[in-house]
Design an enzyme around this catalytic site. Sequence first.
Site, PDB file in Angstrom:
ATOM      1  N   HIS A  87       3.900  -2.507   5.029  1.00  0.00           N
ATOM      2  CA  HIS A  87       3.861  -3.709   5.867  1.00  0.00           C
ATOM      3  C   HIS A  87       5.224  -4.385   5.954  1.00  0.00           C
ATOM      4  CE1 HIS A  87       2.968  -6.099   2.068  1.00  0.00           C
ATOM      5  NE2 HIS A  87       3.713  -6.982   2.700  1.00  0.00           N
ATOM      6  N   ASP A 224       0.203   1.355   0.725  1.00  0.00           N
ATOM      7  CA  ASP A 224       1.157   0.417   1.328  1.00  0.00           C
ATOM      8  C   ASP A 224       2.576   0.723   0.855  1.00  0.00           C
ATOM      9  OD1 ASP A 224       2.321  -1.686   2.645  1.00  0.00           O
ATOM     10  OD2 ASP A 224       0.977  -3.223   1.851  1.00  0.00           O
ATOM     11  N   SER A 657       6.539  -8.782  -1.800  1.00  0.00           N
ATOM     12  CA  SER A 657       6.055  -7.538  -1.205  1.00  0.00           C
ATOM     13  C   SER A 657       7.118  -6.467  -1.305  1.00  0.00           C
ATOM     14  CB  SER A 657       5.701  -7.760   0.266  1.00  0.00           C
ATOM     15  OG  SER A 657       4.502  -8.455   0.404  1.00  0.00           O
TER      16      SER A 657
END
Length: 726
Positions: A87, A224, A657
Amino acid sequence: MRLAGIAVAIGCGLGAMFAANAAQAAEGMWVPQQLPAIAGPLKKAGLKLNPTQLANLTGDPMAAVVSLGGCTASFVSPQGLVVTNHHCAYGAIQLNSTPEKNLMQDGFNAATQAQEVSAGPNARIYALDTIQDVTKQVQDAIAAAPDALGRTHALEKIEKQLVASCEREAGFRCRLYSFSGGNSYRLFRNLEIRDVRLVYAPPGSIGNYGGEVDNWTWPRHTGDFAFYRAYVGKDGKPAAYSTDNVPYQPRHHLQLADKPLGERDFVMVAGYPGRTARYALAEEFNETADWTYPTIGQHYKRLVALVQREGSRNPDIAVRYASTIRGWQNVMKNYDGQLEGFKRIGAAQKKQAEETAVLEWLRGQGAQGEAAIAAHNKLVSLDEAARTHRERDLVFGQLRSTGTLGAATQLYRFALERAKPDGDREQGYQERDRPTIEGAMRQMERRYVPAMDRELQAYWLREYLKLPDAQRVPALDKWLGGNDEKAIQAALDKLAKTRLGSTETRVTLMNTDKATFEKSKDPAVQFAVAIMPTVMQLEQEGKARAGDALVARPLYLQAVADYKASKGQSVYPDANSSLRITFGNVMGYTRTDGTKQVPFTRLEEVAAKATGKEPFAAPQVLLDAIAAKNYGGLADRKLKTVPVNFLSDLDITGGNSGSPVLDANGKLVGLAFDGNWESVSSNWVFDPAMTRMIAVDQRYMRWIMQEVFPAPQLLAEMGVPEKAGK
């Protein structure tokens, strides 16, 4: 999640406090230099490295950790290979996608370096080089200012001077960070790598498995992860994208773990967490919980529905606005989770009780306590003043940031600032910012469709007309020329004739002067010219409030720290996008309904969740490999299968992230990518019982790269055989 405040000491007195008070594993985001002082808790949690090794920012493993300017990543090969979340790379994946060649759906795998594609003109990798304490210079400059507005201007001036000096050597990007409300300042210098290329991204049915349904939830089964590569000029120095550039050779790179990760094992995360607000006033918390989150969340829900509706009719809109929609969805779900968490843990009552206790303690501290109480009261009044026009500020700000209106406004402001000496320009519009502005103007073509831009303009214009008279902007009223839907449609028809939808036009306007802008007949430019005096006036009003806060905030937050120290509590500054380390252990948790959540998810659960439809449309090759128990030598002995995602009690937030999750020996065991639903409220009030970080296990990453979407060339580059165990 699209998870999309450090100081070596917060003031002189707090430096020793970190060592004196026992830090708790999990809670706290620590600056690397502080780790030797909390060596005891680190060792107790299970760290096997010497904590002083982690304090060496140019050594192993810290030199491998980099910022993407909103996400975190890390080098994993000597040839500049960088791993981060899918992402986090989604913007680059979207920029390189078309309806005919949709990398968001199909994935991307460059077989050779020659096939790697640009991540976009504004893609950056920032490798930390040095940190300098500049507290005295900054605080002296602020103290010498005559008034509130002068204090803000003084801070801006000294910041620009420090940054200019720091960036004197080409190839570096510098940033001034404030800690604990201004009790200390640090100047960070980063190597700025400007040629970033997409190397590998699994299909969306792996990289975004579960989509928004699973976002911020546990259990998770998401692959991810994605890979970039950093490129530099042949001289080894940062350079703009060029086919002549060569892979960057980092000082250090991470190695994938060679020992299995299990429950209760030590883990730590090094990364760049965005913002937390654990020391915010109760008044500020209430404003956020009662208005900001519900209001913005509701707008985003409507905007998502609007763009999805138009995207279902026009595949070009679906592709070009995919990254935008995903950002909105993440924020609105995050806000919903925080609001639910606030109620569950009684956050408002906790914040108020903590603040009341601090104020009561200060009343017994003499003149120093009275000064801190006065500072608290000042901050409350500043918050009340800012709240007066909050609806106007939100709607007006969104409207002037939309598509061609946003481009026109930014370009006109750039023209105004370019008429000044570079050191006097507004931050964000100096020559150092030109490449970023130009990059935004160029990549807009991949995130813009005129028909969709019109719909977004219409949305915010309609929201504007709902505002009461006291919230209206006279310049915008004059430009709009009416107070009804007819006026909106006339304005939209006029704006449809703008030429700013053209990349060539936007780039050309970067060198256009103020006079030419003000003579322009382009309707978007005319909008920018009409509203700019108001924008700048509101900006100065905000700066005056900020100048008052520059005195009040550090005084009150130092009092909060002193209060906590008096209670024997450890104090750490709020996150502020600078490098931090957080540590703890792999562990599950128990929900409020009594159900126990195990710390690992398993390969077979991916198949069990598959429905054949988005967001659970797992690729058939993945399902076949699971059915055949083709574990590729990566099965965990205890789990008897390949682990997918795992939980730990680490303290992270947005910006983390893509952060590398390291084991006790500093080796890569996974990538942080989310938090559980119960954790999102911890940005304001940390809840150790429920807060959990979610990471993708490196064994699942390797399994995908071996058995499902093969990338043997990357596995070999990272020193991993194509098949584990061979």
